[in-house]
Scaffold this active site. Sequence first.
Site, PDB file in Angstrom:
ATOM      1  CB  SER A 214      -0.935   0.060   1.304  1.00 32.01           C
ATOM      2  OG  SER A 214       0.217  -0.438   2.303  1.00 32.01           O
ATOM      3  CG  LEU A 215       3.190   1.755  -2.575  1.00 32.11           C
ATOM      4  CD1 LEU A 215       3.651   1.415  -4.035  1.00 32.11           C
ATOM      5  CD2 LEU A 215       3.898   1.439  -1.784  1.00 32.11           C
ATOM      6  CB  ALA A 217      -0.719  10.420  -2.553  1.00 28.95           C
ATOM      7  CG  ASP A 218       2.876   7.554  -4.780  1.00 24.70           C
ATOM      8  OD1 ASP A 218       4.047   8.043  -4.045  1.00 24.70           O
ATOM      9  OD2 ASP A 218       2.979   9.043  -5.147  1.00 24.70           O
ATOM     10  N   GLY A 219      -1.474   4.708  -4.714  1.00 23.14           N
ATOM     11  CA  GLY A 219      -1.978   3.662  -4.939  1.00 23.14           C
ATOM     12  C   GLY A 219      -0.843   2.316  -5.111  1.00 23.14           C
ATOM     13  CG  ASP A 246      -6.206  -1.894   9.362  1.00 25.23           C
ATOM     14  OD1 ASP A 246      -6.192  -0.788   9.765  1.00 25.23           O
ATOM     15  OD2 ASP A 246      -4.808  -1.934   8.813  1.00 25.23           O
TER      16      ASP A 246
HETATM   17  O1  TA6 Z   1      -4.469   0.519  10.102  1.00 27.31           O
HETATM   18  C1  TA6 Z   1      -5.229   1.414  11.488  1.00 27.31           C
HETATM   19  C2  TA6 Z   1      -4.806   0.604  12.701  1.00 27.31           C
HETATM   20  O2  TA6 Z   1      -5.404  -0.380  13.119  1.00 27.31           O
HETATM   21  C3  TA6 Z   1      -5.800   0.964  14.009  1.00 27.31           C
HETATM   22  O3  TA6 Z   1      -6.782   0.840  14.249  1.00 27.31           O
HETATM   23  C4  TA6 Z   1      -4.151   1.542  14.838  1.00 27.31           C
HETATM   24  O4  TA6 Z   1      -5.218   0.637  16.216  1.00 27.31           O
HETATM   25  C5  TA6 Z   1      -3.655   0.897  14.442  1.00 27.31           C
HETATM   26  O5  TA6 Z   1      -3.197   0.668  13.183  1.00 27.31           O
HETATM   27  C6  TA6 Z   1      -2.530   0.235  14.881  1.00 27.31           C
HETATM   28  O6  TA6 Z   1      -1.368  -1.087  14.386  1.00 27.31           O
HETATM   29  P1  TA6 Z   1      -0.606  -1.415  15.400  1.00 27.31           P
HETATM   30  O7  TA6 Z   1       0.911  -1.750  14.593  1.00 27.31           O
HETATM   31  O8  TA6 Z   1       0.414  -0.221  15.954  1.00 27.31           O
HETATM   32  O9  TA6 Z   1      -0.906  -2.826  16.060  1.00 27.31           O
END
Ligand code: TA6
Length: 302
Positions: A214-215, A217-219, A246
């Site tokens: 996952s990049l 704004a670069d897609g 995610d």
């Molecule tokens: O990507 C969003 C997220 O999952 C948030 O929910 C935040 O809790 C964070 O990333 C958790 O990431 P980490 O790498 O700390 O487990």
Amino acid sequence: MILTVTPNPALDHTLRLDEPLRSGVVHRTDAAQFDAGGKGINVSQYLRALGESTLATGFLGNPFGSVLRRQLAADGVAADFVDIDDGTRLNTTVLTPDGEYKINHDGPTVGEGATESLLETIRRHDPDTVVVAGSLPPGVDADAVDRIAAADSWEVAVDVGGDVLRSLSGEYALCKPNREELAAATGERLDAVEDCAAAAEALRARGFDRVVASLGADGAVMATADGTLYAPALETDVVDTVGAGDALLSGVLAALARGESDAVALGYGVAVAARVTAVAGTTLPGFGDVSAAAESVTVSEY
Ligand code: TA6
């Protein structure tokens, strides 16, 4: 069924300020929200909203663990977590006019035997795919992730830190690093998309059938055995990037689970991610017409 493992869940606290952060100043706001968070939990939230069968597991400790359980139940996300003695962490994102500030806590110490309890929980639900996503809390290391990958015939996708990616030795269906994680996993300095595409292919050769990077704004790029694909980001009014990676992973996994091609899966993931960046925190956006949006994503061979 796609079962997600969040070794280090979080209660996500998102605050919005109308002024830049300044040291020594007491900032005040009424724009605050709490979301059940942690990468695997977000993936299950998005998969459910996309109509996929999913269940969330991982390690939860009170007091925040009970808040996450209540919120997931209220959202209708099936869950079966392993209880631990230490408390689940709070992650904070502050949105200000001059940027987005994220503070993620290391998380609770997970004791001996918890990984075995987790494996028993996963087996009980007999998933097709297991997603291990997010940081690893103290007491859980790359070997534990490899044990999950090797424990049964389920396919395993991972979205873990670059240092963990570099230490994995199992066979994986997919990994989803962001640019920084890809750089850490390969030891390369990555700026241009073509560098990321080359790094994704290099990482794929180390035990991953697909590498989806996952990049922002670069897609996004997807390195596969048949070549590397590129999809530009969809134009959208970005509120914040929390959950974007995610969401990309969720869209790719949902499309692959439906038998779509790698190219269709990448375009769908990019469209799902665009929806998520248009809302604050990990609030669920509407996914009603995301398939139509995905058709507007031009996926090309890199
Ligand atoms: O990507 C969003 C997220 O999952 C948030 O929910 C935040 O809790 C964070 O990333 C958790 O990431 P980490 O790498 O700390 O487990």
